[in-house]
Design an enzyme around this catalytic site. Structure first.
Site, PDB file in Angstrom:
ATOM      1  N   ASP A  27       0.838  -1.191   0.000  1.00  0.00           N
ATOM      2  CA  ASP A  27       0.000   0.000   0.000  1.00  0.00           C
ATOM      3  C   ASP A  27       0.876   1.245   0.000  1.00  0.00           C
ATOM      4  O   ASP A  27       2.057   1.174   0.302  1.00  0.00           O
ATOM      5  CB  ASP A  27      -0.845   0.023   1.273  1.00  0.00           C
ATOM      6  CG  ASP A  27      -1.982  -0.967   1.199  1.00  0.00           C
ATOM      7  OD1 ASP A  27      -2.208  -1.511   0.109  1.00  0.00           O
ATOM      8  OD2 ASP A  27      -2.633  -1.191   2.242  1.00  0.00           O
ATOM      9  N   LYS A  43      -3.942   2.900  -2.551  1.00  0.00           N
ATOM     10  CA  LYS A  43      -5.349   3.227  -2.722  1.00  0.00           C
ATOM     11  C   LYS A  43      -5.597   4.588  -2.105  1.00  0.00           C
ATOM     12  O   LYS A  43      -5.252   4.823  -0.951  1.00  0.00           O
ATOM     13  CB  LYS A  43      -6.227   2.179  -2.022  1.00  0.00           C
ATOM     14  CG  LYS A  43      -6.224   0.862  -2.736  1.00  0.00           C
ATOM     15  CD  LYS A  43      -7.128  -0.115  -2.037  1.00  0.00           C
ATOM     16  CE  LYS A  43      -6.574  -0.479  -0.674  1.00  0.00           C
ATOM     17  NZ  LYS A  43      -7.411  -1.453   0.014  1.00  0.00           N
ATOM     18  N   MET A  49      -8.737   7.371   9.587  1.00  0.00           N
ATOM     19  CA  MET A  49      -9.140   8.007   8.331  1.00  0.00           C
ATOM     20  C   MET A  49     -10.117   9.143   8.547  1.00  0.00           C
ATOM     21  O   MET A  49     -11.012   9.371   7.742  1.00  0.00           O
ATOM     22  CB  MET A  49      -9.779   6.957   7.393  1.00  0.00           C
ATOM     23  CG  MET A  49      -8.835   5.827   7.086  1.00  0.00           C
ATOM     24  SD  MET A  49      -9.416   4.736   5.805  1.00  0.00           S
ATOM     25  CE  MET A  49     -10.433   3.599   6.726  1.00  0.00           C
TER      26      MET A  49
HETATM   27  N1  SAH Z   1      -4.500  -1.255   8.539  1.00  0.00           N
HETATM   28  C1  SAH Z   1      -4.081   0.046   9.021  1.00  0.00           C
HETATM   29  C2  SAH Z   1      -5.147   1.101   8.849  1.00  0.00           C
HETATM   30  C3  SAH Z   1      -5.453   1.432   7.438  1.00  0.00           C
HETATM   31  S1  SAH Z   1      -6.597   2.714   7.297  1.00  0.00           S
HETATM   32  C4  SAH Z   1      -3.669  -0.073  10.488  1.00  0.00           C
HETATM   33  O1  SAH Z   1      -3.897  -1.104  11.100  1.00  0.00           O
HETATM   34  O2  SAH Z   1      -3.084   0.881  10.997  1.00  0.00           O
HETATM   35  C5  SAH Z   1      -5.546   4.109   7.095  1.00  0.00           C
HETATM   36  C6  SAH Z   1      -5.630   5.019   8.300  1.00  0.00           C
HETATM   37  O3  SAH Z   1      -4.808   4.525   9.354  1.00  0.00           O
HETATM   38  C7  SAH Z   1      -5.080   6.415   8.058  1.00  0.00           C
HETATM   39  O4  SAH Z   1      -6.016   7.247   7.404  1.00  0.00           O
HETATM   40  C8  SAH Z   1      -4.815   6.882   9.454  1.00  0.00           C
HETATM   41  O5  SAH Z   1      -6.000   7.245  10.132  1.00  0.00           O
HETATM   42  C9  SAH Z   1      -4.307   5.608  10.099  1.00  0.00           C
HETATM   43  N2  SAH Z   1      -2.834   5.547  10.077  1.00  0.00           N
HETATM   44  C10 SAH Z   1      -2.067   4.629   9.481  1.00  0.00           C
HETATM   45  N3  SAH Z   1      -0.752   4.859   9.716  1.00  0.00           N
HETATM   46  C11 SAH Z   1      -0.704   5.956  10.498  1.00  0.00           C
HETATM   47  C12 SAH Z   1       0.352   6.716  11.080  1.00  0.00           C
HETATM   48  N4  SAH Z   1       1.633   6.380  10.930  1.00  0.00           N
HETATM   49  N5  SAH Z   1       0.025   7.785  11.836  1.00  0.00           N
HETATM   50  C13 SAH Z   1      -1.251   8.148  12.011  1.00  0.00           C
HETATM   51  N6  SAH Z   1      -2.280   7.474  11.481  1.00  0.00           N
HETATM   52  C14 SAH Z   1      -2.015   6.396  10.730  1.00  0.00           C
END
Ligand code: SAH
Length: 489
Positions: A248, A270, A383
């Site tokens: 991703d 995406k 998100m």
């Molecule tokens: N599978 C991922 C989430 C995917 S959805 C997980 O478990 O973390 C994507 C969302 O995750 C982003 O829009 C944000 O809200 C959050 N996110 C992912 N990485 C992040 C980071 N390093 N810092 C802050 N938010 C993060």
């Protein structure tokens, strides 16, 4: 000093250990594990050594050391805290051509005991020839984490099948291919999953079938929030074995850097909004590469099962008969909480935590707002940057107090992490003022109030409204900045 590496078969061979303390006990234990006939020579013994003597597992020579103790010994270990005595043992052993190890004295020793990573029957021994034992120990620790515990059963299985593999594949090249497949393919994967019977059956099957085409597989790996240190060891191993990596956009360059050099990397990023269009393409890519016999890693930010559509991908793979594994990752909520100093639960503030996603109006409509608005619980909102005002309105409308603290974490765990703190009353304004961008995670609840005190990573939390950026300032201010810059003398 250059040493000749050697693995000695000590089973039923006499070995003398001089000394009766804890060091001698440790040495005796290792020698017993190798099947040696151990004699301990010392006036006094530790309680455990005494027990072993009573049980007949160890012979005992009481009293002062004498040269006759060395009769019949293949090896000797001097493990007393008396340097002179150790030196004498070493000297007399040398005269009788008995190899001797003096504990912690490389010079007096005629053999060294290496640091060991034990995946029996596979054993890795590390020695620095006594020059840098701490370094050898460090290398051992590193290998310990790199070499999976399933290597032991894998070595046993391959030992059991060795003759048949040789008969089945008399040609070296074919045999090598078979072993590579055995060590990296489904058999190894089944052993890692703790399914030795299935692994043995798969190995039997592989021996029977003529490999026309290598079977591919998919590993769904959680890459964590960005900092490569937060990837799991199993995830790292999958990246090392991958032929193709579908990742991703959220996966950091730092994590991708750890993958096998010659693995093909495909970004299947995406953007919010066009999910459905690309998910099918991702499925098609997974299937295509797996069917071509490749080991595919599907690398996702955070954890693959938390707002990552990992479930849908597995359902698709199952439908198409592609074998898969899942390696969890540290999800953004956990990583952001840790790196912002916000405990998600706390005896005084929150007894539960909810992971929520709110990326569009429809997803907001499906949430259970009365439940979300309850106090003494933490919300971790994924998100959510675009819809913060709607989120605020609904929570307030359902009774969450305006003074509820929040921490908004942008780029959590990464070098450029920013944390904006405030209360529910001014949440959207704060986010806009500080121009918070994706990826960002919102933690809302009483616990967020701790961020100010407990923050430890990166820049301190921003709790003031941001200064107005210069390009938005009134003309007057802009004119001032246009004045010639005075050079410093
Ligand atoms: N599978 C991922 C989430 C995917 S959805 C997980 O478990 O973390 C994507 C969302 O995750 C982003 O829009 C944000 O809200 C959050 N996110 C992912 N990485 C992040 C980071 N390093 N810092 C802050 N938010 C993060």
């Amino acid at each position: 000093m250059k040493l000749y590496p050697l693995f000695a078969d000590l089973s039923r061979r006499a070995v003398l250990v001089v000394g009766g303390g804890v060091v001698a006990e440790r040495k005796a234990a290792a020698l017993l594990a190798a099947g040696a006939q151990v004699t301990v020579g010392a006036p006094e013994l530790t309680p455990r050594l005494q027990r072993w003597v009573r049980q007949g597992r160890v012979a005992h020579r009481a009293g002062e050391f004498s040269a006759t103790w060395l009769d019949y010994a293949w090896l000797a270990v001097a493990a007393t805290d008396d340097r002179t005595l150790n030196a004498r043992v070493a000297e007399l052993a040398g005269l009788r051509r008995v190899f001797v190890n003096v504990v912690d004295d490389a010079e007096l020793s005629s053999f060294h005991v290496p640091a060991v990573v034990d995946r029996s029957p596979l054993v890795v021994a590390i020695s620095s020839g006594g020059a840098a034992p701490m370094l050898a120990r460090r290398v051992r620790e590193q290998l310990e984490t790199l070499l999976d515990h399933s290597l032991g059963p894998l070595a046993q299985l391959s030992a059991r099948l060795r003759k048949r593999i040789r008969r089945r594949h008399p040609e070296l090249a074919a045999r090598r291919r078979f072993y590579t497949e055995l060590f990296t393919g489904p058999v190894a994967a089944l052993l890692r999953k703790g399914q030795p019977e299935k692994a043995a059956a798969a190995a039997e099957q592989a021996l029977r079938t003529v490999p026309v085409e290598q079977a591919g597989s998919v590993v769904l790996v959680g890459a964590g929030p960005g900092d490569a240190g937060l990837l799991t060891l199993r995830g790292l191993r999958a990246l090392n074995e991958a032929d193709v990596i579908l990742h991703d956009r959220l996966v950091s360059a730092e994590v991708l850097e750890l993958a096998r050099r010659d693995a093909e990397r495909i970004e299947v990023g995406k953007q919010a909004g066009n999910h459905h269009a690309t998910q099918d393409e991702i499925h098609a890519l997974l299937l295509g590469h797996a069917r071509a016999g490749r080991r595919v890693v599907r690398l996702k930010g955070g954890d693959p099962f938390v707002f990552g559509r990992g479930g849908e991908e597995l359902e698709f793979l199952r439908e198409h008969g592609i074998p898969y594994e899942v390696v969890p990752g540290i999800t953004a909520a956990l990583a952001c909480a840790a790196h912002a100093g916000v405990p998600l639960t706390h005896r005084d503030h929150a007894q539960s935590v909810r992971f929520v996603t709110a990326h569009c109006r429809e997803s907001l409509d499906t949430l259970d707002w009365p439940a979300l608005a309850q106090e003494r619980q933490t919300l971790a909102v994924y998100m959510g940057v675009a819809g913060l005002d709607r989120l605020q309105q609904r929570l307030l409308a359902h009774g969450r107090v305006p003074s509820t603290p929040f921490a908004l974490i942008e780029n959590g765990s990464r070098a450029n992490q920013r944390v904006v703190i405030g209360t529910l009353a001014d949440l959207p304004e704060r986010a806009t003022a500080h121009m918070v961008r994706s990826p960002a995670l919102l933690i809302l609840g009483e616990v967020a109030g701790l961020a100010e005190r407990l923050a430890w990573f990166g820049a301190p939390p921003l709790d003031e409204p941001a200064p107005v950026p210069s390009r938005l300032r009134p003309v007057q201010t802009a004119q001032i900045t246009r004045e010639p810059v005075r050079r410093r003398a």
